[in-house]
Design an enzyme around this catalytic site. Structure first.
Site, PDB file in Angstrom:
ATOM      1  N   ALA A 110       0.792  -1.223   0.096  1.00 53.09           N
ATOM      2  CA  ALA A 110       0.129  -0.138   0.029  1.00 53.09           C
ATOM      3  C   ALA A 110       0.836   1.237   0.168  1.00 53.09           C
ATOM      4  CB  ALA A 110      -0.960   0.059   1.303  1.00 53.09           C
ATOM      5  N   PHE A 111       0.356   2.540  -0.291  1.00 51.76           N
ATOM      6  CA  PHE A 111       1.135   3.872  -0.394  1.00 51.76           C
ATOM      7  C   PHE A 111       1.627   4.178   0.873  1.00 51.76           C
ATOM      8  CE2 PHE A 111      -0.694   7.355   1.595  1.00 51.76           C
ATOM      9  CZ  PHE A 111      -1.827   6.955   2.070  1.00 51.76           C
ATOM     10  N   LYS A 112       1.426   3.475   2.005  1.00 49.61           N
ATOM     11  CA  LYS A 112       1.860   4.173   3.152  1.00 49.61           C
ATOM     12  C   LYS A 112       3.301   3.580   3.455  1.00 49.61           C
ATOM     13  CE  LYS A 112      -2.447   4.399   5.503  1.00 49.61           C
ATOM     14  NZ  LYS A 112      -3.377   4.344   4.565  1.00 49.61           N
ATOM     15  N   ASP A 113       3.647   2.505   2.547  1.00 48.74           N
ATOM     16  CA  ASP A 113       5.213   2.315   2.637  1.00 48.74           C
ATOM     17  C   ASP A 113       6.004   3.343   2.126  1.00 48.74           C
ATOM     18  OD1 ASP A 113       5.133  -0.601   3.349  1.00 48.74           O
ATOM     19  OD2 ASP A 113       4.419  -0.993   1.424  1.00 48.74           O
ATOM     20  N   LEU A 116       6.495   5.270   5.328  1.00 51.08           N
ATOM     21  CA  LEU A 116       6.804   4.625   6.568  1.00 51.08           C
ATOM     22  C   LEU A 116       8.268   4.136   6.301  1.00 51.08           C
ATOM     23  CD1 LEU A 116       3.350   3.580   7.713  1.00 51.08           C
ATOM     24  CD2 LEU A 116       4.914   4.874   8.979  1.00 51.08           C
TER      25      LEU A 116
END
Ligand SMILES: *Cc1c(COP(=O)(O)O)cnc(C)c1O
Length: 466
Positions: A110-113, A116
């Site tokens: 997901a784009f949160k990588d 993060l």
């Protein structure tokens, strides 16, 4: 660069301080004291740069005084070296006008990588200089938890406690968290909803006694460093599609308003953004706020797009701060009223300032499924449900034909394969880099959804503040 709180009374901090603090001590969110601006020439000079070099160029003004170029480049090289695509965030053309920006090539799909992986590097760099140990406590509806755990697993001076609602995250999401066996990772399934989990986390942060015993930090998108990392892909993609000469529009599947706020920051920095389309599911507080000024909480309806099932959008406060002329004390009053009544009417003159850039749309389950089928049948793309909300909003937005519209593909379809299969009949494969996710052993503890139970669990395992 100095960072100030949207509520006007917490002390200003440098980038390092704002990154480690997460939330400001007056309950506000940190934002840069002023928006850095790039000239047309500076943006044009980003043509042909790699993702990492673009990242250094875009983030340089935000980290000034805390990280030099060489360090920033080293951190970005490590963070984005873990992505499975050389372009990190490649774009795919769907038809004459529409494009997808694939943000899901990181370790947890997901784009949160994107944010993060970098945040893990930043924490490590800043902690290595101090005698400090960080205790991260977070609540997740799925994507933040797995990305945050992957970003900090195995780091010596960090412990992470991640709460997820038992039985309410997808099997892929849960396994991406619970099969990580690093000694600093604690997964907690709570008998309750995501909102319960979030309320517990908030209560722990607000508990002076508990907060004083540990150095608590947050990894949700209230952390400025996360948003900063996301500004990069707006530049990277727009430049590829013709910026700075040609304006580009973006459609953003939105929950907490973090991703789309990063697009706003890019625009403030000089990127020609034709429109930002705020795409919501039926949990439409933002659509109501941006169209009528009615920012009031409803109850949350569970949908096929759990990462957008929100009651309140924390990062919206950052936009309100700018719309209110950066009057922190005034906004603090508005937010205090909002927190007690769960409702706010945004004054018309304030809202007017958002109309040139933002449009919004509310997409229901049928609208989502229709566009998943369209994408599959007409463009040969299998897209995830969150991406579908964005693409449906983009196709309905009625923008002039000469403006390229880029929809942010926020998750890999395999992360939500049951929902994808229901809509399209296709069951997406997990990418090979997920390995034997479904054979690995899982480890997590199940606790009641009370602050006391979580506090006791954390206190027993976390490293106290020095
Ligand atoms: C987190 C998430 C969103 C929402 O992003 P915000 O920054 O909270 O608006 C959308 N799609 C997916 C897949 C997500 O994980």
């Amino acid at each position: 660069m100095r960072y100030v709180s949207t509520r006007g009374s917490a002390p200003a901090l440098d980038f390092e301080g704002a990154t480690l603090a997460g939330l400001a001590s007056d309950g506000g969110l940190y934002v840069p004291e002023s928006w850095p601006e790039f000239s047309k020439q500076e943006i044009a000079a980003m043509r042909g740069l790699s993702y990492v070099d673009t990242a250094v160029a875009v983030m340089r003004p935000f980290v000034a005084g805390c990280l030099d170029d060489a360090t920033l480049k080293r951190l970005c090289t490590t963070a984005y070296g873990r992505f499975s695509h050389d372009a990190v965030t490649p774009v795919i053309q769907l038809d004459q006008q529409h494009w997808l920006m694939e943000l899901f090539h990181g370790p947890t799909l997901a784009f949160k990588d994107v944010a993060l992986q970098l945040l893990g590097q930043l924490f490590e760099t800043f902690l290595s200089k101090r005698d400090a140990h960080l205790t991260i406590i977070g609540a997740t509806s799925g994507d933040t938890g797995s990305a945050a755990i992957d970003g900090v697993a195995g780091r010596a001076k960090i412990d992470i406690f991640m709460l997820h609602p038992a039985g309410r995250v997808s099997d892929v999401q849960r396994r991406q968290m619970t099969t990580v066996f690093a000694p600093n990772v604690y997964n907690i399934a709570i008998d309750g909803s995501f909102d319960d989990a979030q309320a517990i986390v908030k209560a722990l942060f607000n508990d002076r006694d508990f907060n004083g015993r540990f150095t608590l930090s947050a990894v949700n998108s209230i952390n400025w460093a996360r948003l900063m990392a996301q500004v990069v892909y707006y530049f990277y993609t727009a430049v590829r599609l013709g910026a700075p000469e040609r304006p580009v529009a973006f459609s953003v599947p939105t929950g907490n308003f973090g991703d789309v706020f990063a697009g706003y920051v890019a625009q403030r920095m000089g990127l020609p953004v034709a429109k930002l389309i705020v795409a919501t599911n039926v949990n439409d507080i933002l659509h109501r706020a941006l169209t009528t000024g009615d920012y009031s909480c409803g109850t949350v309806t569970a949908t096929a797009t759990p990462s957008m099932d929100i009651q309140v959008s924390s990062n919206f406060e950052r936009l309100l701060f700018d719309l209110a002329g950066r009057d922190g004390k005034g906004l603090a009053k508005m937010m205090a009223d909002f927190e007690s009544t769960r409702a706010m009417t945004i004054p018309a003159d304030m809202l007017a300032g958002s109309k040139d850039l933002f449009v919004s749309a509310r997409i229901d389950a049928d609208g989502m499924s229709d566009v998943m089928r369209w994408a599959h049948e007409r463009t040969d793309q299998v897209i995830d449900p969150h991406t579908a909300i964005g693409l449906a909003a983009a196709r309905n937005a009625g923008l002039p034909a000469d403006v390229p519209v880029v929809t942010l593909a926020t998750a890999h379809p395999a992360k939500f394969r049951d929902a994808v299969e229901r809509a399209t009949g296709v069951r997406p494969h997990l990418p090979a880099r997920m390995g034997n996710l479904f054979e690995r052993e899982e480890r997590y503890d199940t606790l009641p959804a009370t602050k006391e139970a979580i506090a006791a669990y954390v206190a027993e395992r976390a490293t106290p503040a020095a």
